[in-house]
Design a protein around this motif. Structure first.
Motif: not given
Length: 457
Positions: A252, A256, A259, A393-394, A396-398, A400-401, A442
Motif C-alpha cells: 500500500p 501511495r 501516486s 491502505r488508507f 494508498a486510497w487517499a 489515488i483520490v 483526506t
C-alpha cells in the motif's frame, strides 16, 4: 483541531517536573534532526559524482544527470521499505516485544536485499533501453548506460540501507543512520575521485565508487541491526512468512508513493506544455521545494517512530499528545520555511539564470509555493503519523483520490495558462495548493477519527 484528552494536557508536567510539551519537543527534535541528515544521503552521493564527473566534459555530466535521475526514482519508489519497517518495529517495541520487533526488521531487510538484487539485474539489462526512452543519444547515451551499469550493483546495498534505517528509526535511533550516511558520503567522494581520475575509469569510476559506498553503508547498518537482533534473541534467518508480511505491509505504501510520483511527473508535463521559460523556472522552484521537503519529512519520521511506539504500548492519550505537538511543529516549521523561501526568491534566481523572464518565473513560483508551505508541513506530519500507525491502505486510497482530484486541474492549467510568471503561478497554485490541500483534507479527516489508532503489537 487535534487535542489531547484533557483541555490542559499540554500544560501538564512530566515525572521530571518539566512541561510535557517541552519533553515532547526534545524527543521530536532528537529524532528529526539526525533523520534530516540521513535523508540527504542518496542525493549527496549523486551530487559528489556530479561534481567529479562534471570536470570530464558536458556529455559525461549529461549522461550522469539522466542516469542519476532514473536511479533516484527507483530508490524513491522503494522508500516503503523504510516506512513499513519503521511502523512494524516501533509498534512491537512499544508493546515490549523487542525480539519480535527486531525479527520483523530482519524480515524487512531480507526483502530489501532480494528486491535490490532483482532491481540491480533489471537496471543492468535495461540500461540501454532506459537511456533511449529518456531521450539520450550519442555520447550522452553511452555515458548514461555506463554509469547505470557500474552503479547498479550498489542497489542491494542502498535498499538494505533503507530497510535497516527503518529498523533503527522504529527503535528511535536516528543517530546511527546519520553517522553511516555521513561516513558513506565521505567514502564515496574519495572513491569517486580515485577511480575517475586516479584509475582513469571516467564515468564508470563514478558509478563503481557509488556502488561500493552504498554496499558498505548497507553492510555496516546490517551488522548493527544483526547485533541487536542477536542480543534480543531474534533469528537472522530469512522467514518466508515474515518476508511476505513485510511485502503486504509495503505494497500500500508503494501505491501511495506511485501516486505522489505520478503527480510530480504530471506537474513536469504541464510545465513543459507551458513553454521553456515556465519549464526552466519550474526546475529551480521544484528543486527548492524538494530541499525544504527534507526538513518537513524529518518531522514526519519523528512522528512515525513516536506514534508507532505509543500505539504499541496502547497509550492513546500520549498518541494524541504526540499528534497535536507534531502538527504544531509541522505548521510552525512550514510557516518559517515559507517566509525564508519567499524572501530568498530574488536572491536565488540570479544564481541559476541570466534570463530576466526565467528569473521572474522563479521568484513568482517560489512565492506561490511559500504561501502553501504550512499546508505541506501539516500534510507531511499527518503522513508520518498514519504511516507510523500502519494505516497504509488508507494512504494508498487517499493517494489515488488526491491524484484524481489534481489531474483535471493540472491539465486545465496546461490548456489555459500563459507562459512565464503567470503560467508558473497557476501551476504551483495547482500543485502546492489544490494537490497539497486535497492531501491535507483526506489525511486530516482520517486523523480526526479513531480508525487509525489500533493499539497493541
Amino acid at each position: 483541531m487535534f487535542v489531547t484528552d484533557h483541555p490542559r494536557a499540554g500544560r501538564r508536567r512530566s515525572a521530571g517536573g518539566q512541561p510535557r510539551d517541552r519533553v515532547l519537543d526534545r524527543q521530536i527534535l532528537a529524532l528529526a534532526l539526525p533523520a534530516l541528515g540521513a535523508l540527504v544521503a542518496e542525493p549527496l552521493l549523486v551530487l559528489v559524482d556530479s561534481a567529479v564527473v562534471g570536470r570530464l566534459g558536458t556529455p559525461e555530466l549529461a549522461g550522469l544527470s539522466l542516469a542519476s535521475t532514473l536511479l533516484l526514482t527507483v530508490v524513491g519508489l522503494c522508500v516503503f521499505l523504510a516506512y513499513a519497517t519503521t511502523a512494524a518495529v516501533a509498534r512491537r517495541a512499544g508493546a515490549g516485544r523487542q525480539a519480535e520487533a527486531l525479527q520483523s526488521g530482519v524480515d524487512g531487510m531480507w526483502l530489501a536485499l532480494g528486491l535490490g538484487i532483482v532491481l540491480a539485474a533489471g537496471l543492468w539489462l535495461a540500461a540501454p533501453w532506459a537511456a533511449t526512452a529518456l531521450g539520450a543519444e550519442g555520447a550522452v547515451h553511452a555515458h548514461a548506460v555506463t554509469y547505470l551499469r557500474w552503479s547498479a550493483p550498489g542497489m542491494p546495498g542502498m535498499l538494505l540501507v533503507l530497510a535497516s534505517t527503518g529498523v533503527l528509526r522504529g527503535l528511535q535511533d536516528t543517530r546511527t543512520p546519520l553517522w553511516v550516511a555521513a561516513s558513506g558520503a565521505g567514502v564515496n567522494a574519495v572513491l569517486s575521485v580515485g577511480l575517475v581520475y586516479g584509475a582513469s575509469m571516467g564515468t564508470a569510476g563514478a558509478g563503481l565508487g557509488t556502488a561500493l559506498a552504498q554496499t558498505a553503508m548497507g553492510v555496516v547498518l546490517g551488522i548493527v541491526v544483526a547485533r541487536g537482533a542477536r542480543a534480543a534473541g531474534a533469528s537472522l534467518r530469512p522467514r518466508s512468512g515474515g518476508i511476505w508480511a513485510s511485502t503486504r505491509a509495503g505494497l500500500p505504501l508503494l501505491v501511495r508513493t506511485l501516486s505522489l510520483r505520478a503527480a510530480i511527473l504530471l506537474t513536469v508535463f504541464v510545465a513543459t506544455g507551458l513553454g521553456p521559460v515556465t519549464l526552466a523556472g519550474h526546475q529551480v522552484v521544484n528543486a527548492v521545494w524538494g530541499l525544504v521537503a527534507f526538513a518537513l519529512d524529518a518531522l514526519a519520521i519523528a512522528a512515525q517512530a513516536l506514534i508507532g511506539h505509543t500505539l504499541g504500548s496502547a497509550d492513546v492519550a500520549r498518541t494524541r499528545a504526540i499528534l497535536r505537538r507534531c502538527l504544531q511543529w509541522g505548521l510552525g516549521g512550514g510557516a518559517v520555511l515559507g517566509v525564508l523561501v519567499a524572501a530568498s526568491g530574488p536572491l536565488l534566481a540570479p544564481l541559476f539564470t541570466t534570463d530576466p523572464a526565467v528569473r521572474a518565473a522563479i521568484v513568482t513560483g517560489l512565492l506561490v509555493g511559500a504561501v502553501f508551505m504550512p499546508v505541506a508541513g501539516w500534510v507531511f506530519v499527518l503522513d508520518g503519523v498514519l504511516i507510523g500507525a500502519g494505516d497504509g491502505r488508507f494512504l494508498a486510497w487517499a493517494g489515488i483520490v488526491t491524484l484524481i482530484a489534481y489531474a483535471p486541474v493540472a491539465l486545465l492549467v496546461r490548456a489555459a495558462a500563459p507562459e512565464g510568471s503567470a503560467g508558473i503561478a497557476a501551476l504551483w497554485a495547482a500543485f502546492a495548493g489544490v494537490f497539497m490541500l486535497a492531501r491535507a483534507v483526506t489525511t486530516g479527516l482520517r486523523a480526526r477519527s479513531t480508525s487509525w489508532m489500533v493499539t497493541g503489537a
